[in-house]
Design a protein around this motif. Structure first.
Motif, PDB file in Angstrom:
ATOM      1  N   ALA A  53     -20.900 -99.621  84.465  1.00  0.00           N
ATOM      2  CA  ALA A  53     -21.596-100.890  84.411  1.00  0.00           C
ATOM      3  C   ALA A  53     -20.620-102.055  84.557  1.00  0.00           C
ATOM      4  O   ALA A  53     -21.026-103.201  84.660  1.00  0.00           O
ATOM      5  N   HIS A  54     -19.350-101.751  84.565  1.00  0.00           N
ATOM      6  CA  HIS A  54     -18.337-102.806  84.617  1.00  0.00           C
ATOM      7  C   HIS A  54     -17.098-102.237  85.303  1.00  0.00           C
ATOM      8  O   HIS A  54     -16.736-101.087  85.040  1.00  0.00           O
ATOM      9  N   PRO A  55     -16.470-103.025  86.166  1.00  0.00           N
ATOM     10  CA  PRO A  55     -15.316-102.473  86.911  1.00  0.00           C
ATOM     11  C   PRO A  55     -14.147-102.086  86.017  1.00  0.00           C
ATOM     12  O   PRO A  55     -13.348-101.210  86.375  1.00  0.00           O
ATOM     13  N   GLN A  56     -14.006-102.708  84.860  1.00  0.00           N
ATOM     14  CA  GLN A  56     -12.893-102.344  83.975  1.00  0.00           C
ATOM     15  C   GLN A  56     -13.391-101.398  82.891  1.00  0.00           C
ATOM     16  O   GLN A  56     -14.497-101.540  82.401  1.00  0.00           O
ATOM     17  N   ILE A  58     -13.382-101.102  79.725  1.00  0.00           N
ATOM     18  CA  ILE A  58     -13.123-101.736  78.433  1.00  0.00           C
ATOM     19  C   ILE A  58     -14.439-101.883  77.685  1.00  0.00           C
ATOM     20  O   ILE A  58     -15.507-101.839  78.272  1.00  0.00           O
ATOM     21  N   ALA A  59     -14.321-102.067  76.374  1.00  0.00           N
ATOM     22  CA  ALA A  59     -15.509-102.281  75.549  1.00  0.00           C
ATOM     23  C   ALA A  59     -15.663-103.763  75.262  1.00  0.00           C
ATOM     24  O   ALA A  59     -14.691-104.518  75.262  1.00  0.00           O
ATOM     25  N   LEU A  60     -16.898-104.154  74.993  1.00  0.00           N
ATOM     26  CA  LEU A  60     -17.212-105.543  74.682  1.00  0.00           C
ATOM     27  C   LEU A  60     -16.469-105.971  73.423  1.00  0.00           C
ATOM     28  O   LEU A  60     -16.497-105.278  72.407  1.00  0.00           O
ATOM     29  N   ARG A  61     -15.801-107.115  73.489  1.00  0.00           N
ATOM     30  CA  ARG A  61     -15.188-107.675  72.275  1.00  0.00           C
ATOM     31  C   ARG A  61     -16.282-108.313  71.437  1.00  0.00           C
ATOM     32  O   ARG A  61     -17.131-109.023  71.968  1.00  0.00           O
ATOM     33  N   LEU A  62     -16.250-108.079  70.151  1.00  0.00           N
ATOM     34  CA  LEU A  62     -17.282-108.628  69.281  1.00  0.00           C
ATOM     35  C   LEU A  62     -16.668-109.677  68.368  1.00  0.00           C
ATOM     36  O   LEU A  62     -15.495-109.583  67.997  1.00  0.00           O
ATOM     37  N   ARG A  63     -17.482-110.675  68.010  1.00  0.00           N
ATOM     38  CA  ARG A  63     -16.981-111.698  67.090  1.00  0.00           C
ATOM     39  C   ARG A  63     -17.765-111.623  65.781  1.00  0.00           C
ATOM     40  O   ARG A  63     -18.869-111.078  65.738  1.00  0.00           O
TER      41      ARG A  63
ATOM     42  N   VAL B  50     -19.714-114.515  74.100  1.00  0.00           N
ATOM     43  CA  VAL B  50     -18.976-113.603  73.231  1.00  0.00           C
ATOM     44  C   VAL B  50     -19.969-113.029  72.210  1.00  0.00           C
ATOM     45  O   VAL B  50     -20.595-113.761  71.470  1.00  0.00           O
ATOM     46  N   VAL B  75     -25.610-101.349  77.764  1.00  0.00           N
ATOM     47  CA  VAL B  75     -25.176-102.277  78.810  1.00  0.00           C
ATOM     48  C   VAL B  75     -26.068-103.520  78.845  1.00  0.00           C
ATOM     49  O   VAL B  75     -27.293-103.412  78.821  1.00  0.00           O
ATOM     50  N   PHE B  76     -25.432-104.687  78.886  1.00  0.00           N
ATOM     51  CA  PHE B  76     -26.186-105.938  79.044  1.00  0.00           C
ATOM     52  C   PHE B  76     -26.415-106.222  80.527  1.00  0.00           C
ATOM     53  O   PHE B  76     -25.536-105.993  81.353  1.00  0.00           O
ATOM     54  N   PRO B 273     -26.214-105.407  86.004  1.00  0.00           N
ATOM     55  CA  PRO B 273     -25.314-105.483  84.848  1.00  0.00           C
ATOM     56  C   PRO B 273     -24.583-106.825  84.832  1.00  0.00           C
ATOM     57  O   PRO B 273     -24.115-107.284  85.870  1.00  0.00           O
ATOM     58  N   PRO B 275     -21.744-109.153  84.727  1.00  0.00           N
ATOM     59  CA  PRO B 275     -20.295-108.976  84.883  1.00  0.00           C
ATOM     60  C   PRO B 275     -19.489-109.661  83.785  1.00  0.00           C
ATOM     61  O   PRO B 275     -18.313-109.338  83.575  1.00  0.00           O
ATOM     62  N   LEU B 277     -20.025-109.331  80.670  1.00  0.00           N
ATOM     63  CA  LEU B 277     -20.062-108.549  79.433  1.00  0.00           C
ATOM     64  C   LEU B 277     -19.806-107.065  79.696  1.00  0.00           C
ATOM     65  O   LEU B 277     -20.658-106.377  80.245  1.00  0.00           O
ATOM     66  N   PRO B 278     -18.648-106.568  79.279  1.00  0.00           N
ATOM     67  CA  PRO B 278     -18.404-105.121  79.361  1.00  0.00           C
ATOM     68  C   PRO B 278     -19.400-104.388  78.444  1.00  0.00           C
ATOM     69  O   PRO B 278     -20.049-105.028  77.623  1.00  0.00           O
ATOM     70  N   PRO B 279     -19.522-103.082  78.584  1.00  0.00           N
ATOM     71  CA  PRO B 279     -20.494-102.353  77.772  1.00  0.00           C
ATOM     72  C   PRO B 279     -20.268-102.526  76.269  1.00  0.00           C
ATOM     73  O   PRO B 279     -19.144-102.639  75.801  1.00  0.00           O
ATOM     74  N   LEU B 280     -21.383-102.548  75.539  1.00  0.00           N
ATOM     75  CA  LEU B 280     -21.354-102.633  74.079  1.00  0.00           C
ATOM     76  C   LEU B 280     -21.110-101.234  73.520  1.00  0.00           C
ATOM     77  O   LEU B 280     -21.857-100.305  73.822  1.00  0.00           O
TER      78      LEU B 280
END
Lengths: 95, 477
Positions: A53-56, A58-63, B50, B75-76, B273, B275, B277-280
């Motif tokens: 779902a994303h080219p990198q 990595i996981a979503l950073r959370l705040r 974020v 995925v968002f 998807p 772009p 937001l990377p996967p949760l």
């Protein structure tokens, strides 16, 4: 891969992009080329490849759940064509 | 021709976070317009979302509570459409991989327990609000709500009547509040419901064409709105017409549904998807902790009420329908000397009636759980009769103090001294010789009349059972 003028008008409308009648053919060709490229990619064998779902990788950073923003309404609304009582005014959107 | 009704519900539950799902702006309700809409929420160029960790955990908590699969990676996606209260031109939502998949909810129906399947629950951001009225032909936009975290909970089309839909909705409402992920305030729009409805002939396997009903913001409206839409659909089909797939709006004032202006391209959302937001990813450690911290769920509480408090299923269902009622009950019972059923009767009966009559919320009841528990205790220890207790309750409701205060100030203590009762009974027998003779002659039913007279003479303070016994003793021996 072909795409009709009607399809071009449809996607242009969805994206709210105005396309002049004499530009239609150019967009029609351009979009057809893109779809052609997609078709080539469709031919690749992707057995065992996990969809991403994303080219990198990595996981979503959370705040943390904290309020950090302040009220900036007056500066944001300086750029708005029309405001009243703190609201942005737009052309009426329902019948 | 009888028709089978098929209903599925989509519920939007606003998550009780302090800040928005993708920004640090406040989510507090009722602020001045656009004072809680930051650069991210108004969609200024160059900003990035974020994700709020708490929103993700709340969604997972819901999933655990309904026995769903928590997708460790979700995925968002961008849902693209143009509307003035959606500044970016897309809503960040989840499409192909939501955070929660599957799960079930049990509802109580007149035919018994029924399982409603949950399809999915996904995280998304709310849009702003459009105000169409007071702006001389223009629309006012307030973006305070834009970016508020929502959990959209989608059910399978498993409900077969408006009553089942309401039961599901109430159950879900109770659950999200127990989990403390949503305040459930329907007036403020924190818990909103859209319904998909279709009809088919009994026995048909395929679903009929459905309509979507929007804008149903109270439990009462849900049932009425669904009834009207079902009647409309049946009338159309029985007249030989076809149902058109469309979105309809319920108008509570006219009590009917009407078609929203049809947008032929409304459902062409071109999801992809996001772009930005990377996967949760939700970690196993987080899930483990959420599992440990899960509160007692409404179903478990219901079962416990039935077994521990010796309550009937119906009264237990009523008491556990809202977290506040169940809490009230448990607090009251501790003061009521183990009178679990009597306390339940008083809550489901007198207290509910007063709350409804005065349009008061459970948490605002002027009669506290302690006060009610003490009242029940005074009935139990025979200080007062059930009838007098109603007078005491009313006095407590009107602020005259605790049950003991009211009983003392109004001298309501039940007469337990049997010699005092015997004296009154003798007087009554003397005053009503005809009726007394009838009872002696075997017409025992007439005794009720004399009991009534004794109660009247004692202003209701005699124990009716004791009066009954003494009357019989004096007349029949």
């Amino acid at each position: 891969m072909s795409i009709s003028k009607k399809d071009v008008e449809h996607v242009a409308h969805l994206a709210r992009i105005r396309v002049a009648p004499d530009e239609l053919t150019r967009y029609q060709e351009g979009l057809a080329n893109i779809l052609e490229l997609m078709a080539q990619m469709q031919d690749c064998n992707t057995d065992g490849v996990e969809p991403m779902a994303h080219p990198q990788d990595i996981a979503l950073r959370l705040r943390e759940d904290r309020v950090t923003e302040i009220n900036e309404r007056s500066s944001f609304q300086k750029g708005a064509p029309l405001v009243e009582d703190g609201l942005y005014l737009v052309p009426r959107v329902i019948e | 021709m009888t028709w089978e009704i098929v209903i599925g519900l989509e519920v939007h539950a606003q998550l009780m976070t302090h800040s928005k799902i993708f920004s640090g702006a406040s989510t507090a309700y009722g602020a001045q317009p656009n004072t809680q809409a930051c650069a991210v929420d108004v969609g200024l160029p160059g900003v990035l979302p974020v994700m709020n960790r708490e929103a993700a955990l709340m969604a997972a908590r819901f999933g655990l509570a309904v026995g769903a699969t928590i997708n460790r990676v979700s995925v968002f996606a961008r849902k693209n459409y143009f509307y003035p209260d959606l500044p970016k031109g897309y809503q960040i939502s989840q499409f192909e991989i939501p955070v929660v998949s599957g799960g079930t909810l049990e509802i109580h129906t007149p035919e018994g327990e029924k399982t409603i399947r949950i399809t999915r629950a996904h995280l998304e951001e709310d849009a702003g609000k459009s105000l169409h009225e007071q702006f001389h032909g223009m629309t006012g936009i307030d973006l305070n709500r834009a970016g508020t975290p929502l959990l959209e909970i989608v059910s399978e089309p498993d409900m077969r009547s408006p009553a089942e839909a309401v039961a599901y909705l109430r159950k879900l409402h109770s659950l999200v509040r127990t989990l403390e992920i949503c305040d459930g305030n329907m007036q403020e729009g924190s818990f909103r419901c859209d319904a998909n409805i279709s009809i088919r002939r009994h026995g048909d396997k395929t679903l009929g064409t459905r309509t979507e009903l929007k804008n149903i913001n109270s439990f009462r409206f849900v049932e009425r709105a669904l009834h009207h839409e079902i009647e409309r659909q049946i009338a159309v089909v029985e007249d030989g017409g076809d149902i058109i797939q469309e979105t309809r709006l319920y108008d509570p004032e006219r009590d009917q549904t009407r078609s929203m202006r049809s947008k032929e391209e409304a459902h062409d959302y071109r999801y992809f998807p996001d772009p930005d937001l990377p996967p949760l990813v939700i970690s196993e450690a987080d899930l483990e902790q959420l599992r440990d911290e899960l509160p007692e769920l409404p179903d478990a509480r219901l079962a416990r009420f039935i077994s521990d408090y010796d309550l009937g299923a119906d009264e237990a269902v009523q008491l556990t329908s809202q977290k506040e009622i169940a809490d009230y009950y448990e607090n009251a019972v501790t003061k009521a000397d183990g009178e679990t059923r009597l306390t339940a009767n008083w809550i489901n009966g007198e207290l509910m009636a007063w709350l409804n009559r005065c349009n008061t919320a459970f948490t605002d009841s002027p009669v506290s759980p302690t006060m009610l528990g003490q009242l029940v205790k005074r009935i139990q220890d025979k200080t007062i009769s059930g009838k007098i207790a109603k007078e005491v309750f009313q006095a407590m409701w009107n602020g005259e103090g605790s049950a003991d205060d009211v009983i003392a100030s109004r001298s309501l203590t039940q007469i337990t001294d049997s010699s005092a009762i015997e004296q009154v009974v003798s007087d009554v027998i003397a005053r009503f010789p005809d009726q007394s003779e009838q009872i002696r002659a075997g017409q025992e039913k007439v005794i009720g009349f004399l009991v009534g007279q004794v109660m009247k003479a004692t202003s209701g303070k005699a124990n009716p059972q004791a009066v009954n016994d003494i009357l019989k003793k004096q007349l029949l021996n």
